[in-house]
Design a protein around this motif. Structure first.
Motif, PDB file in Angstrom:
ATOM      1  N   GLN B  29       0.838  -1.209   0.000  1.00  0.00           N
ATOM      2  CA  GLN B  29       0.000   0.000   0.000  1.00  0.00           C
ATOM      3  C   GLN B  29       0.869   1.254   0.000  1.00  0.00           C
ATOM      4  O   GLN B  29       0.534   2.259  -0.633  1.00  0.00           O
ATOM      5  CB  GLN B  29      -0.904  -0.011   1.230  1.00  0.00           C
ATOM      6  CG  GLN B  29      -1.799   1.228   1.311  1.00  0.00           C
ATOM      7  CD  GLN B  29      -2.233   1.533   2.728  1.00  0.00           C
ATOM      8  OE1 GLN B  29      -2.688   0.643   3.455  1.00  0.00           O
ATOM      9  NE2 GLN B  29      -2.076   2.769   3.137  1.00  0.00           N
ATOM     10  N   ASP B 290      -9.441  -3.143   9.913  1.00  0.00           N
ATOM     11  CA  ASP B 290     -10.721  -2.585   9.448  1.00  0.00           C
ATOM     12  C   ASP B 290     -11.205  -1.464  10.353  1.00  0.00           C
ATOM     13  O   ASP B 290     -12.031  -0.664   9.944  1.00  0.00           O
ATOM     14  CB  ASP B 290     -11.794  -3.682   9.425  1.00  0.00           C
ATOM     15  CG  ASP B 290     -11.370  -4.860   8.581  1.00  0.00           C
ATOM     16  OD1 ASP B 290     -11.166  -4.675   7.374  1.00  0.00           O
ATOM     17  OD2 ASP B 290     -11.216  -5.963   9.140  1.00  0.00           O
ATOM     18  N   VAL B 293      -7.808   4.054  11.531  1.00  0.00           N
ATOM     19  CA  VAL B 293      -7.352   4.813  10.365  1.00  0.00           C
ATOM     20  C   VAL B 293      -6.068   4.202   9.809  1.00  0.00           C
ATOM     21  O   VAL B 293      -5.951   3.954   8.613  1.00  0.00           O
ATOM     22  CB  VAL B 293      -7.137   6.295  10.739  1.00  0.00           C
ATOM     23  CG1 VAL B 293      -6.456   7.046   9.595  1.00  0.00           C
ATOM     24  CG2 VAL B 293      -8.481   6.956  11.070  1.00  0.00           C
ATOM     25  N   ARG B 302       5.602   1.498   8.643  1.00  0.00           N
ATOM     26  CA  ARG B 302       6.076   2.883   8.762  1.00  0.00           C
ATOM     27  C   ARG B 302       7.281   2.957   9.707  1.00  0.00           C
ATOM     28  O   ARG B 302       8.277   3.624   9.409  1.00  0.00           O
ATOM     29  CB  ARG B 302       4.957   3.774   9.312  1.00  0.00           C
ATOM     30  CG  ARG B 302       3.882   4.157   8.277  1.00  0.00           C
ATOM     31  CD  ARG B 302       2.739   4.881   8.998  1.00  0.00           C
ATOM     32  NE  ARG B 302       1.754   5.462   8.101  1.00  0.00           N
ATOM     33  CZ  ARG B 302       1.610   6.782   7.885  1.00  0.00           C
ATOM     34  NH1 ARG B 302       2.380   7.652   8.524  1.00  0.00           N
ATOM     35  NH2 ARG B 302       0.685   7.236   7.063  1.00  0.00           N
ATOM     36  N   TRP B 307       9.785   5.837   8.876  1.00  0.00           N
ATOM     37  CA  TRP B 307       8.808   6.868   8.515  1.00  0.00           C
ATOM     38  C   TRP B 307       7.993   7.278   9.748  1.00  0.00           C
ATOM     39  O   TRP B 307       7.977   6.559  10.750  1.00  0.00           O
ATOM     40  CB  TRP B 307       7.869   6.325   7.416  1.00  0.00           C
ATOM     41  CG  TRP B 307       8.540   6.139   6.089  1.00  0.00           C
ATOM     42  CD1 TRP B 307       9.840   6.421   5.770  1.00  0.00           C
ATOM     43  CD2 TRP B 307       7.941   5.600   4.889  1.00  0.00           C
ATOM     44  NE1 TRP B 307      10.082   6.107   4.449  1.00  0.00           N
ATOM     45  CE2 TRP B 307       8.951   5.608   3.883  1.00  0.00           C
ATOM     46  CE3 TRP B 307       6.673   5.131   4.564  1.00  0.00           C
ATOM     47  CZ2 TRP B 307       8.703   5.161   2.585  1.00  0.00           C
ATOM     48  CZ3 TRP B 307       6.428   4.687   3.273  1.00  0.00           C
ATOM     49  CH2 TRP B 307       7.429   4.714   2.294  1.00  0.00           C
ATOM     50  N   PRO B 308       7.278   8.414   9.663  1.00  0.00           N
ATOM     51  CA  PRO B 308       6.445   8.829  10.802  1.00  0.00           C
ATOM     52  C   PRO B 308       5.326   7.817  11.049  1.00  0.00           C
ATOM     53  O   PRO B 308       4.858   7.159  10.118  1.00  0.00           O
ATOM     54  CB  PRO B 308       5.854  10.175  10.348  1.00  0.00           C
ATOM     55  CG  PRO B 308       6.680  10.610   9.189  1.00  0.00           C
ATOM     56  CD  PRO B 308       7.213   9.370   8.543  1.00  0.00           C
ATOM     57  N   LEU B 311      -2.013   7.494  12.310  1.00  0.00           N
ATOM     58  CA  LEU B 311      -3.040   7.821  13.300  1.00  0.00           C
ATOM     59  C   LEU B 311      -3.714   6.531  13.782  1.00  0.00           C
ATOM     60  O   LEU B 311      -4.221   5.743  12.983  1.00  0.00           O
ATOM     61  CB  LEU B 311      -4.083   8.742  12.652  1.00  0.00           C
ATOM     62  CG  LEU B 311      -5.087   9.416  13.573  1.00  0.00           C
ATOM     63  CD1 LEU B 311      -4.396  10.416  14.496  1.00  0.00           C
ATOM     64  CD2 LEU B 311      -6.151  10.140  12.750  1.00  0.00           C
ATOM     65  N   ARG B 313      -6.414   6.216  15.482  1.00  0.00           N
ATOM     66  CA  ARG B 313      -7.819   6.470  15.832  1.00  0.00           C
ATOM     67  C   ARG B 313      -8.749   5.346  15.379  1.00  0.00           C
ATOM     68  O   ARG B 313      -8.647   4.829  14.279  1.00  0.00           O
ATOM     69  CB  ARG B 313      -8.277   7.784  15.192  1.00  0.00           C
ATOM     70  CG  ARG B 313      -9.627   8.267  15.716  1.00  0.00           C
ATOM     71  CD  ARG B 313     -10.001   9.615  15.129  1.00  0.00           C
ATOM     72  NE  ARG B 313     -10.210   9.523  13.681  1.00  0.00           N
ATOM     73  CZ  ARG B 313     -10.145  10.567  12.858  1.00  0.00           C
ATOM     74  NH1 ARG B 313      -9.856  11.759  13.313  1.00  0.00           N
ATOM     75  NH2 ARG B 313     -10.334  10.403  11.557  1.00  0.00           N
ATOM     76  N   HIS B 315     -12.330   3.565  14.277  1.00  0.00           N
ATOM     77  CA  HIS B 315     -13.633   3.796  13.638  1.00  0.00           C
ATOM     78  C   HIS B 315     -14.719   3.199  14.528  1.00  0.00           C
ATOM     79  O   HIS B 315     -14.528   2.116  15.092  1.00  0.00           O
ATOM     80  CB  HIS B 315     -13.725   3.069  12.291  1.00  0.00           C
ATOM     81  CG  HIS B 315     -12.764   3.529  11.245  1.00  0.00           C
ATOM     82  ND1 HIS B 315     -12.541   4.855  10.952  1.00  0.00           N
ATOM     83  CD2 HIS B 315     -11.964   2.839  10.393  1.00  0.00           C
ATOM     84  CE1 HIS B 315     -11.663   4.945   9.968  1.00  0.00           C
ATOM     85  NE2 HIS B 315     -11.289   3.747   9.622  1.00  0.00           N
ATOM     86  N   CYS B 342     -16.276  -7.998   8.356  1.00  0.00           N
ATOM     87  CA  CYS B 342     -15.090  -7.922   7.483  1.00  0.00           C
ATOM     88  C   CYS B 342     -14.315  -9.225   7.622  1.00  0.00           C
ATOM     89  O   CYS B 342     -13.728  -9.512   8.668  1.00  0.00           O
ATOM     90  CB  CYS B 342     -14.210  -6.750   7.895  1.00  0.00           C
ATOM     91  SG  CYS B 342     -15.074  -5.159   7.866  1.00  0.00           S
ATOM     92  N   ILE B 363     -17.324  -3.749  13.078  1.00  0.00           N
ATOM     93  CA  ILE B 363     -17.296  -2.383  13.596  1.00  0.00           C
ATOM     94  C   ILE B 363     -18.689  -2.090  14.131  1.00  0.00           C
ATOM     95  O   ILE B 363     -19.672  -2.211  13.402  1.00  0.00           O
ATOM     96  CB  ILE B 363     -16.915  -1.386  12.484  1.00  0.00           C
ATOM     97  CG1 ILE B 363     -15.534  -1.756  11.932  1.00  0.00           C
ATOM     98  CG2 ILE B 363     -16.920   0.047  13.005  1.00  0.00           C
ATOM     99  CD1 ILE B 363     -15.192  -1.048  10.643  1.00  0.00           C
ATOM    100  N   ASP B 365     -21.733   0.070  16.046  1.00  0.00           N
ATOM    101  CA  ASP B 365     -22.262   1.420  16.248  1.00  0.00           C
ATOM    102  C   ASP B 365     -22.475   1.726  17.721  1.00  0.00           C
ATOM    103  O   ASP B 365     -22.644   2.867  18.115  1.00  0.00           O
ATOM    104  CB  ASP B 365     -23.616   1.575  15.539  1.00  0.00           C
ATOM    105  CG  ASP B 365     -23.427   1.648  14.046  1.00  0.00           C
ATOM    106  OD1 ASP B 365     -22.367   2.106  13.616  1.00  0.00           O
ATOM    107  OD2 ASP B 365     -24.360   1.252  13.332  1.00  0.00           O
TER     108      ASP B 365
END
Lengths: 368, 368
Positions: B29, B290, B293, B302, B307-308, B311, B313, B315, B342, B363, B365
């Motif tokens: 990716q 899934d 972020v 990364r 690399w940095p 995130l 965070r 979902h 998923c 995921i 709700d």
């Protein structure tokens, strides 16, 4: 379901670019293998597929061996030679099927097909020679766009006809290829619908996506599109109508123009017209990789595997996708530093101008 | 940053199982290539990597050629032979570094390391022979768990000592390997922290995850864990302390026990104790693919690329991940029909009992 794959089965993909690459990755997630067929030895999709064939699309021996090695065939681009599609379809299921290729490879056939379904498009006329071009411009007026019927993408094979344009010179500039003249639609927005139709005829669509082009190449996509709810409903229903008419299996991109005119009471009313159909995963659906529960790539793999479709629900209040064209991909280090920016690079060695090198997705907490 | 990779560079991964497979996908990716080194010819990661070496971890010629072909080396499992890690570290950066392997390969070294940092663990004593076992059980009491110091996973190499257990027979059952006796922690929950530390020392962690095991194998993970906010903070701070102490680069999984005892005022107060450290992406972090972020796999890539970090965070209100163990993966068709589920299958040919064949993420709700 005899026509459905089982985990461990192999999906053959014609084309080894970034779309094939992201399809192969989605297939691997679901426990399916992929076999990429592409002419270029450095095809980006080879890096993430279990098997590869490097051969021309006209190489019948290679095509037969490919068909024998896979359980179903799909493709990442619509300009598959008809003979190639026919040969493969005689050996394995090809999804989406030949009707989808026929309807999308030729701009005239495509517009006739849409018009036959009662779907509005730009006004158009076929242009076989310079004389026909003069007559067509006489009917549709200026400005208008002359496009080759076949093999156009990212603005290639098309030219704008303005006041004072030399029609003879313009016709010759397209090399005498069969063409179509399209009237210019005074659109307020360009949008697209990314829909998927399963082997069982089920249909799902993502939020209508708003697209901004630069130099005829997609630059930014945002979902959901800021258009009237009724226009969005019509856009999705139109994509479904197209998919049903083609007995389509897989992901379909439908590009549309949104126009706005006053209705009888003088209130602005939005209308949609189909620009073109892409019988494949579509650049304006790349946001679904990071921004939806099931991406367009997984959706396409599910469909061609004969499996149920996934959930097209969006994450976040809105999602924005920006293409990284040519040298824009050099900003990768800066993008990596931005919290929440999802970077995708396609593994292409050379950043030629106009070449899609990657994209970046941003999931937004607020409306845009 | 001379130690950072550029797009197109190659990450060498030791190990070709599902963790290597998901790491290779994440690397692709980001426009990075992967080269998988694994002894098994049918390694699941081979399907999604640009290059592979099939060789034993002790094959020095193969290891040297592998090092020459890659820009950085990482691994999907901690039981890399020390000689292998040393050889590679002399040729290429190995991330996470040798200190992380040393601290996690041996349960006694691991506990001494943690205790030295002032981090609470289960009470423990080294056991070199049957006599030492008798003395250790005398000190820690029953029940207690005898574990081999090395090469244990998914409950392998450990045995529970209860009232009436025959200590001599139990010591012999582990084949006389050096062992450690651990007191049983009366935990109310098992949780884990998936953290990532960058080459620049930055640290990010996902929400603390709550884990349920069945037959010593992870069955379900849920994020965020339903534990007190203070305990969650301490858990994450503990993971960071460990990562800093090891000058760690990459994703780290820290498994913890949560206990609850009344404080001085009789109010319940939660305490955490570290169970073990995994110097790699971790099964309890699969929900981030899934449900976040930037997934743990992208985070690890990364980090080892210099690399940095991304995130972390989440979902949705909550995310649940269930492992598909052995025959459980046969339910794939049912899972595909469930909206929003998923599915991940690892491409393993044979569904042996206890073998991790895939996982499914949901995921949610609502809070769970």
């Amino acid at each position: 379901m005899a026509e459905s794959l089982a985990p461990g089965d192999t999906i053959g993909i014609l084309g080894g670019g970034q779309l094939g690459r992201m399809l192969a990755t989605a297939a691997a997630q679901l426990g399916l293998k992929t076999h990429i067929f592409a002419p270029e030895a450095d095809s980006p999709a080879f890096d993430v597929s279990a098997a590869r064939t490097i051969a021309a699309y006209e190489d019948e021996t290679a095509l037969k061996a490919f068909a024998a090695a896979v359980d179903v065939v799909t493709y990442e681009f619509e300009n598959i030679p008809a003979a190639t599609a026919e040969l493969l379809a005689g050996l394995r299921p090809v999804r989406p099927g030949p009707a989808a290729l026929a309807a999308s490879q030729d701009r005239l056939t495509e517009k006739d097909f849409l018009t036959g379904l009662g779907i509005e498009t730009a006004p158009y006329l076929p242009v076989e020679d310079a004389g026909a071009l003069i007559r067509a411009v006489g009917k549709l007026g200026r400005p208008a766009i002359l496009k080759t019927r076949r093999f156009g993408y990212d603005g290639k094979g098309q030219v704008m006809i303005r006041e004072g344009s030399d029609l003879g010179a313009i016709f010759r500039s397209l090399g005498g290829a069969p063409a179509i003249l399209e009237g210019v639609v005074p659109f307020i927005k360009e949008v697209s619908v990314i829909g998927a139709r399963g082997l069982d005829g089920s249909f799902v669509a993502y939020d209508v996506t708003e697209n901004v082009h630069a130099n005829h190449i997609l630059s930014v996509s945002r979902a959901p599109a800021k258009i009237d709810a009724e226009a969005a409903e019509v856009a999705i229903a139109t994509a479904q109508k197209i998919a049903d008419a083609l007995d389509y299996v897989g992901v379909l991109g439908v590009e549309l123009f949104v126009t706005e005119e006053p209705d009888a009471d003088g209130r602005p009313r939005q209308t949609i017209r189909v620009n073109e159909i892409a019988p494949r995963v579509h650049n304006s659906g790349h946001w679904t990789l990071d921004g939806a529960v099931c991406s367009q790539f997984e959706q396409h793999i599910r469909a061609v595997a004969g499996w149920p479709l996934g959930l097209a629900r969006r994450h976040g209040a809105a999602v924005e996708m920006r293409n990284l064209i040519g040298e824009e991909a050099n900003a990768y280090a800066e993008i990596l530093r931005e919290p929440g920016a999802c970077l995708h690079l396609y593994g292409k060695a050379e950043a030629r101008p106009g070449r899609k090198m990657g994209h970046v997705t941003r999931i937004l907490d607020r409306d845009v």
